[in-house]
Design a protein around this motif. Structure first.
Motif: not given
Length: 500
Positions: A133-140, A187-190
């Motif tokens: 897990d990479i904190p603050g990293f969001y996948v698009v 939660s951080r995958t768009t």
């Protein structure tokens, strides 16, 4: 009796009784006739040798593919297990069911150890971090496509990212989700997609949060799609680092992939637009290229370099010259950057596009206002790829970096590329589906998709593409498989839109 005009051969050891010039003439004709016979024999032998040599070359070439798992777009580390075709019997249902197609079957191959390449000076052999897990990293994940390049297997309402093309029981977008989930969590995958694909994506990715499924009203190419996600995520988290990864690409070598992304995130935090460069296995004319510049000398990203320039898809001679230098990588369209930095670049290079996306993002969480602004703003946005919009001009100013990759990659851009990714016995065509529906004799290479459920029989044809669906049959050659989308256009013009 010999044919008219040809003299009978003189028995061995017998002396011609005719004296003088006439006897000499008969001897000359006899020698000429004998030469013709020998030449005919030699020609026959040469023909047989050529045929045998061609067959041997095919067997060796396909044998190497089978034994060493080398695909057309394979990079070092692209390991595709290749069991013999009898193992292709269905082990589970594939995601074709939502497309109302017959079950093509799927394959769960034995695990194959990942073997990293030595592309980078510091090529990692394992993921070097304690947690993925990479904190603050969001996948698009941009999920678009018109379904033209693999038609009639793919369609407008069911493009290739929704299909199981690897016979492993997971579609390409599901495989992309599986690969990226450890880096960012659900939660951080768009996902960014068009309205026609939202329902199918939600069915295939049930863990995708609905507020992370962004619907773009119409296709505007990658800059608008990625820019919209960046603008929305920047409102939610001003410190967000985003990574854009296409929904329909194939990747192998998870450790090397995770390491490359982790390095890219570290570089992106220092205000760079970062791309990931793929080691080219051959001089492809179907991909863009990235020219490597100077090293960035970052401890957290030892392989990172500046991007000297981006190159459009070259001709064969130019592509070969790129490969020979050793300083070019394929441009896979993967970008990692701060969401706010991407918007800064967009504001500088494409201010109108920036203004439009900012207006949409400002009201995104207010659904009635969102629809009104989308209807007003979206149609006027410029349709342009992210490469042309910001990457190329930013690279000229030293603001774009590249992390050379050590994982395998393929964009599955046509049936020829797909054929190289499927297992098969040596000197046999690849089969996507039930191999018992395909009977061949003296057939080498090519790919067959028995999607209609009826028997397909092939005799003496090499390197064909045969896609037999319940409503459509496509027959072409691997060499011309990139032109299928031209055929789709002709079919549309001829009134067959309902089959597209």
């Amino acid at each position: 009796m010999p044919p008219a005009g040809i003299l009978p051969l003189q028995p061995a050891g017998q002396v011609d009784p005719q004296p003088g010039v006439e006897g000499m003439f008969h001897q000359i004709l006899q020698a000429v006739q004998q030469s013709h016979v020998e030449i005919a024999d030699l020609r026959q032998e040469c023909t047989e040798l050529r045929l045998a040599n061609a067959s041997l070359e095919r067997q060796v070439r396909d044998g190497l593919h089978y034994n060493f798992h080398v695909s057309r777009n394979a990079t070092p580390g692209f390991i595709t297990p290749a069991p013999p075709s009898p193992q292709l019997r269905a082990a589970m249902l594939s995601p074709f069911l939502s497309h109302n197609l017959p079950n093509l079957g799927s394959l769960v191959p034995p695990e194959s150890p990942y073997r990293p390449s030595r592309l980078g000076d510091n090529a990692p052999i394992a993921f070097p971090f304690g947690t993925r897990d990479i904190p603050g990293f969001y996948v698009v994940i941009p999920a678009g496509g018109a379904g033209t390049r693999l038609w009639p297997l793919s369609r407008e309402d069911h493009p290739k990212f929704l299909l199981d093309l690897t016979l492993k029981g997971r579609s390409l977008i599901q495989a992309t989700w599986d690969r990226l989930l450890p880096l960012s969590s659900a939660s951080r995958t768009t996902v960014v997609a068009g309205p026609g694909h939202i329902k199918a994506i939600h069915e295939q990715l049930p863990d995708l949060l609905m507020h992370n499924l962004i619907c773009e009203p119409g296709p505007k190419d990658s800059m608008a799609a990625i820019g919209l996600a960046a603008a929305i995520l920047a409102v939610r988290d001003p410190n967000a680092v985003i990574g854009s990864f296409a929904a329909d690409h194939m990747i192998s070598g998870d450790d090397a992939f995770l390491s490359a992304v982790a390095e890219a995130v570290e570089v992106a935090r220092k205000d760079y637009l970062v791309t990931i460069g793929i080691a080219p296995s051959h001089p492809s004319t179907g991909f863009g290229y990235v020219r490597l510049g100077e090293k960035l000398e970052m401890k957290e990203a030892p392989n990172a370099r500046l991007v000297s320039s981006f190159k459009e898809k070259p001709d064969a001679r130019t592509a070969a010259s790129y490969i020979a230098t050793g300083i070019y990588r394929w441009n896979a369209g993967m970008f990692v950057t701060k969401a706010t930095f991407l918007l800064e670049l967009l504001k500088e290079y494409k201010p109108d596009l920036y203004d439009g996306l900012q207006k949409i993002a400002a009201v995104w969480d207010d659904e009635p206002a969102r629809h009104a602004v989308l209807n007003d703003v979206w149609p006027g946005l410029e349709k342009i790829p992210i490469d042309n919009a910001v990457a190329e001009p930013a690279a000229a100013e030293g603001r774009v970096a590249v992390v050379p990759a050590t994982f395998g990659w393929d964009d599955v851009g046509d049936f020829s590329s797909l054929a190289d990714l499927l297992p098969a016995e040596a000197n046999q065509p690849r089969i996507l589906g039930d191999n018992h529906l395909v009977v061949t004799e003296q057939v080498a290479g090519g790919i067959v998709v028995p999607g209609s459920g009826r028997l397909i029989a092939c005799l003496g044809v090499d390197d064909l593409v045969i896609v037999d669906m319940p409503d459509t049959l496509l027959v072409t050659t691997r060499a011309r498989s990139q032109e299928v989308k031209r055929l789709v256009k002709k079919a549309r013009d001829a009134g067959w839109k309902h089959l597209l």
